[in-house]
Design a protein around this motif. Structure first.
Motif, short mmCIF file in Angstrom:
data_model
loop_
_atom_site.label_atom_id
_atom_site.label_comp_id
_atom_site.label_asym_id
_atom_site.label_seq_id
_atom_site.Cartn_x
_atom_site.Cartn_y
_atom_site.Cartn_z
N GLU A 94 -25.95 15.29 8.80
CA GLU A 94 -25.54 13.89 8.82
C GLU A 94 -26.68 13.08 9.45
OE1 GLU A 94 -22.10 14.04 11.31
OE2 GLU A 94 -23.26 14.45 13.10
N PRO A 95 -26.68 11.77 9.29
CA PRO A 95 -27.75 10.99 9.90
C PRO A 95 -27.77 11.17 11.41
CG PRO A 95 -26.52 9.66 8.34
CD PRO A 95 -25.75 10.93 8.52
N HIS A 96 -28.98 11.25 11.96
CA HIS A 96 -29.13 11.29 13.42
C HIS A 96 -30.09 10.20 13.83
CE1 HIS A 96 -30.32 12.55 17.46
NE2 HIS A 96 -29.11 13.06 17.51
N PHE A 97 -29.70 9.42 14.83
CA PHE A 97 -30.41 8.19 15.14
C PHE A 97 -31.77 8.39 15.80
CE2 PHE A 97 -28.48 7.12 19.60
CZ PHE A 97 -28.57 8.44 19.97
N MET A 98 -32.15 9.64 16.08
CA MET A 98 -33.49 9.92 16.60
C MET A 98 -34.22 10.94 15.74
SD MET A 98 -32.88 10.05 20.73
CE MET A 98 -31.34 10.97 20.77
N ALA A 99 -33.53 12.03 15.40
CA ALA A 99 -34.17 13.15 14.71
C ALA A 99 -34.15 13.02 13.20
CB ALA A 99 -33.49 14.46 15.13
N GLY A 100 -33.63 11.91 12.69
CA GLY A 100 -33.57 11.71 11.25
C GLY A 100 -32.28 12.23 10.65
N TRP A 101 -32.12 13.56 10.73
CA TRP A 101 -30.90 14.23 10.24
C TRP A 101 -30.52 15.32 11.22
CZ3 TRP A 101 -28.41 12.28 6.05
CH2 TRP A 101 -29.15 11.43 5.21
N SER A 102 -29.23 15.53 11.40
CA SER A 102 -28.75 16.63 12.24
C SER A 102 -28.79 17.92 11.44
CB SER A 102 -27.34 16.34 12.73
OG SER A 102 -26.44 16.33 11.62
N GLY A 103 -28.40 19.01 12.09
CA GLY A 103 -28.32 20.29 11.40
C GLY A 103 -29.63 21.04 11.39
N GLY A 104 -29.60 22.26 10.83
CA GLY A 104 -30.81 23.06 10.67
C GLY A 104 -31.56 23.26 11.97
N ARG A 105 -32.82 22.85 11.97
CA ARG A 105 -33.71 23.07 13.12
C ARG A 105 -33.22 22.40 14.39
NH1 ARG A 105 -32.82 18.37 12.09
NH2 ARG A 105 -34.38 16.73 11.89
N LYS A 106 -32.41 21.34 14.26
CA LYS A 106 -31.93 20.63 15.45
C LYS A 106 -30.91 21.46 16.24
CE LYS A 106 -30.06 16.21 17.00
NZ LYS A 106 -28.94 16.79 17.77
N VAL A 107 -30.22 22.38 15.58
CA VAL A 107 -29.26 23.22 16.28
C VAL A 107 -29.98 24.20 17.21
CG1 VAL A 107 -27.26 24.74 15.98
CG2 VAL A 107 -27.74 22.97 14.28
N VAL A 108 -31.23 24.53 16.86
CA VAL A 108 -32.04 25.41 17.71
C VAL A 108 -32.63 24.61 18.87
CG1 VAL A 108 -34.05 26.95 17.78
CG2 VAL A 108 -32.57 26.89 15.74
N ALA A 109 -33.26 23.51 18.54
CA ALA A 109 -33.86 22.65 19.58
C ALA A 109 -33.57 21.19 19.23
CB ALA A 109 -35.38 22.89 19.64
N PRO A 110 -32.74 20.55 20.05
CA PRO A 110 -32.39 20.88 21.42
C PRO A 110 -31.17 21.79 21.63
CG PRO A 110 -31.54 18.72 20.88
CD PRO A 110 -32.32 19.18 19.67
N GLY A 111 -30.48 22.22 20.57
CA GLY A 111 -29.20 22.91 20.71
C GLY A 111 -29.17 24.03 21.73
N VAL A 112 -30.14 24.98 21.64
CA VAL A 112 -30.18 26.09 22.61
C VAL A 112 -31.52 26.12 23.34
CG1 VAL A 112 -28.42 27.51 21.50
CG2 VAL A 112 -30.80 27.72 20.74
N ALA A 113 -32.08 24.95 23.55
CA ALA A 113 -33.35 24.84 24.28
C ALA A 113 -33.10 24.65 25.77
CB ALA A 113 -34.17 23.67 23.73
N GLY A 114 -34.11 24.96 26.57
CA GLY A 114 -34.05 24.72 28.00
C GLY A 114 -34.20 23.25 28.32
N HIS A 115 -33.82 22.88 29.52
CA HIS A 115 -33.81 21.46 29.89
C HIS A 115 -35.20 20.84 29.80
CE1 HIS A 115 -35.65 21.59 33.97
NE2 HIS A 115 -35.21 22.83 33.97
N GLN A 116 -36.27 21.63 30.06
CA GLN A 116 -37.62 21.07 29.99
C GLN A 116 -37.94 20.60 28.57
OE1 GLN A 116 -36.76 24.23 30.82
NE2 GLN A 116 -38.03 25.02 32.49
N THR A 117 -37.54 21.41 27.59
CA THR A 117 -37.78 21.07 26.19
C THR A 117 -36.99 19.82 25.81
OG1 THR A 117 -38.07 23.42 25.70
CG2 THR A 117 -37.70 21.96 23.82
#
Length: 435
Positions: free
Chosen positions: A175-198
């Motif tokens: 779906e549209p994401h207001f920063m990353a362009g689109w949600s899903g896919g690669r976004k579930v990895v980062a930031p989804g399961v990324a550390g706070h620094q990332t």
């Protein structure tokens, strides 16, 4: 694009709108997409006919463990449809059930537990059969340091349970994401399961203020480009991507290599989501897309950002959001309090020098974007008096009265209504007269 259904998504239901007799509404919805007649059958077909990868049944063979990422409760992903057939395929391929982990990709959101976790997973069989756990971005020992990205130097820390498993699969909603362009896919990895620094690097002003870090744009989007580099650092990852219609029916599903399968879903949904509008409006009425996105004021900000291209400068954007769970994190609350204390310009000045953003202050930074364009009004049945004060927007007690007042204020009876909030992206395109 004229419409007749004058109501806004709100909580688990809808708010009817009663407009003044002279009002001329333009209702903006996603183009209608046909629901899949059998969602589970479509999912199994996607597993058998993947994008740029072997079928799931083959991927599972010879693997000793697997980790499946699912989005947290803020996304209405149909986990109940695909988790069981995915896990069954893994078990049939020889992966022991006790070596399969479903990991909730919370990013820096709070964990989903108890009844909420059961609602999120949607299938008791899954909870009984495999481990279902939350990601905690602040637990540094639970992450693997993969080194900084080459392009922008983003520190890359990813949940150890995902990095060190044999078969990695991300699942989500495109779906549209207001920063990353689109949600899903690669976004579930980062930031989804990324550390706070990332995550905090992603959300620093260096990224947030980039004009290409906007909804529905992947070309040159710095967040998207960093996410692509991060998934390549992790290695072999697959993804299941879903697309839903306004009634939350499954209309599309793709499975396969994470980047290619995500782009297939984006290609499918893009034309129906971006709605061209030939004018701007002094009055725009929208929502936070209802449950679960309108559970908090934090998520409500998304609905303020996505329609600003069609808001006439100096106009009024009215948004309805239940905020049934309240405001959001205490960090977000503190950021909003600073916004009210300092004002928009001084608040932004405190962000620009930071390499790592403070947790959740980026959502306050995003709220500055619609505030620069016009007047923001919020109708909500949630939030305490103090929470309402630190929204930094005008609270309206009566939605219909606020709309009528806005139309009268500008002497313009035309208004745009976006029932599904941030899931629809209206863009201003001046139509050329025929030669």
């Amino acid at each position: 694009m004229q419409g007749t259904a004058l109501e806004l998504a709100f909580g688990r239901g809808a708010l009817p709108l009663n407009l003044p007799p002279k009002a001329r509404p333009t209702v903006l919805r996603k183009a209608e997409l046909p629901a899949l007649p059998d969602g589970v059958a479509a999912i199994r077909n996607a597993f058998a006919n993947p994008v740029n990868s072997a079928p799931l049944a083959e991927l599972a063979k010879g693997r000793k463990s697997a980790c499946i990422l699912i989005c947290d409760i803020t996304r209405p992903v149909p986990n109940r449809l695909f988790l069981r057939p995915m896990i069954e395929a893994m078990i049939e391929g020889g992966i022991p059930a006790e070596e399969i982990t479903v990991l909730v990709a919370t990013g820096l959101h709070r964990p989903n537990e108890g009844e909420e976790l059961a609602e999120l997973v949607g299938d008791p069989w899954v909870l009984d059969k495999v481990k279902v756990v939350n990601h905690f971005a602040r637990d540094e020992h639970d992450h693997v340091d993969l080194g900084p990205t080459a392009t922008r130097g983003t520190p890359v820390f990813i949940d150890r349970r995902f990095v060190e498993t044999d078969l990695r699969i991300a699942t989500g909603l495109v779906e549209p994401h207001f920063m990353a362009g689109w949600s899903g896919g690669r976004k579930v990895v980062a930031p989804g399961v990324a550390g706070h620094q990332t995550i905090r690097t992603f959300h620093s002003a260096r990224f947030m203020e980039d004009p290409l870090a906007v909804q529905c744009n992947l070309v040159g989007n710095p967040l998207h480009e960093e996410q692509l580099e991060i998934v390549r650092k992790v290695g072999e990852i697959y993804a299941l991507n879903t697309v839903l219609d306004e009634a939350r029916n499954l209309v599309f599903v793709s499975f396969g290599e994470i980047i290619a399968s995500h782009l297939a879903a984006v290609e499918y949904v893009e034309a129906s989501t971006i709605i061209e509008v030939p004018r701007r409006f002094h009055t725009v009425v929208t929502s936070s897309a209802g449950y679960p996105l309108d559970k908090t004021y934090y998520q409500t900000v998304k609905g303020m950002v996505t329609p600003i291209d069609i808001l006439e400068p100096g106009g009024t954007l009215i948004i309805a959001s239940e905020c049934s769970e309240g405001f959001g994190s205490h960090e977000f609350r503190e950021a909003q309090a600073r916004l009210v204390e300092l004002g928009p310009e001084r608040f932004l000045a405190t962000l620009t020098a930071k390499t790592l953003a403070d947790v959740d202050e980026w959502q306050t930074e995003m709220q500055l974007k619609p505030m620069r364009v016009g007047r923001i009004q919020l109708f909500t049945t949630g939030l305490t008096a103090e929470e309402r004060r630190i929204t930094a927007v005008e609270i309206v007690p009566d939605l219909d009265a606020a709309i009528a007042a806005s139309l009268a204020r500008y002497g313009d009876d035309a208004l745009a209504i976006i029932p599904e909030g941030p899931y629809v992206i209206p863009v201003y395109r001046e139509r050329q007269a025929a030669a």
